[in-house]
Design an enzyme around this catalytic site. Sequence first.
Site, PDB file in Angstrom:
ATOM      1  CE  LYS A   1      -7.287  -4.334   6.248  1.00  0.00           C
ATOM      2  NZ  LYS A   1      -6.519  -4.071   5.017  1.00  0.00           N
TER       3      LYS A   1
ATOM      4  CE  LYS B   1     -10.728  -4.482   4.286  1.00  0.00           C
ATOM      5  NZ  LYS B   1     -10.437  -5.138   2.981  1.00  0.00           N
TER       6      LYS B   1
ATOM      7  CB  VAL C   1      -0.949   0.010   1.210  1.00  0.00           C
ATOM      8  CG1 VAL C   1      -1.778   1.293   1.224  1.00  0.00           C
ATOM      9  CG2 VAL C   1      -1.867  -1.200   1.167  1.00  0.00           C
TER      10      VAL C   1
END
Length: 261
Positions: free
Chosen positions: A107, A207, A15
């Site tokens: 998350k 999530k 990421v």
Amino acid sequence: MTSPLRIGIAGLGTVGGGVVKLLAQNAELIEKHAGRKIIIVAVSAKDKNEMDALPLASVHWVADALALADNLDVDVVVELVGGAEGIAKKLVEASLKNGKPVVTANKALLAHHGLALAEMAETSGATLAFEAAVGGGIPIIKAMRESLSANRFTRVMGILNGTCNYILTEMQQRQCNFDDALKEAQAKGYAEADPSFDIDGIDTAHKITILASLAFGCVPDVKQVAAQGIRNITLKNMEAAASQGYRIKLLGIALLKNGHI
């Protein structure tokens, strides 16, 4: 002339590295949309060598990620380390306490400590942005927080884990077993070497916890989520589902019924 927005990034994995590349590749477009340049001035990661494969030649290396929270040259801290505890939590907490805005895709951190972090952000006046934590490609969080804020939600559900969705799709389309589909996902970089976080439903639990808190205004508590993964799904299960006109998917589901979630 508007001064550039200076960001410091912690974490240069899949990421983090992707963020660095996008900021470089789409710099002109981003400046046009944002109204100012967004530049990376400092980065931190486990291994400094991770910088070599990224366009970070003139960017300052920070050995201790926590130092980004006190760095006066950094306007916004971008936390992409991951994990509910450790340096990720310490960095976000320190940044918010200092009144420094934070952007995170974490998350797990939000599912376990979202309320406390939100309170810190409110107290200091700093922004806590987490669009990429759930369904960043949709995007869903901004829509729920802003565009749909006048709506009363009774249910929120969806396919929330790309790794599991890829594995199940491959099993369905190629008629291969779970282990083979997982190995292929790992070979392509869609699944980690230790895939348990994804295939055991933990990622989806994190999530749906975040989405439930936004939908129902509840305190996020991932411990209250019943999680079941996909590692025991077989082709026979898929065939049985198909015979009834169904497909097997891993869903995150939160329902509001009779005042209870």
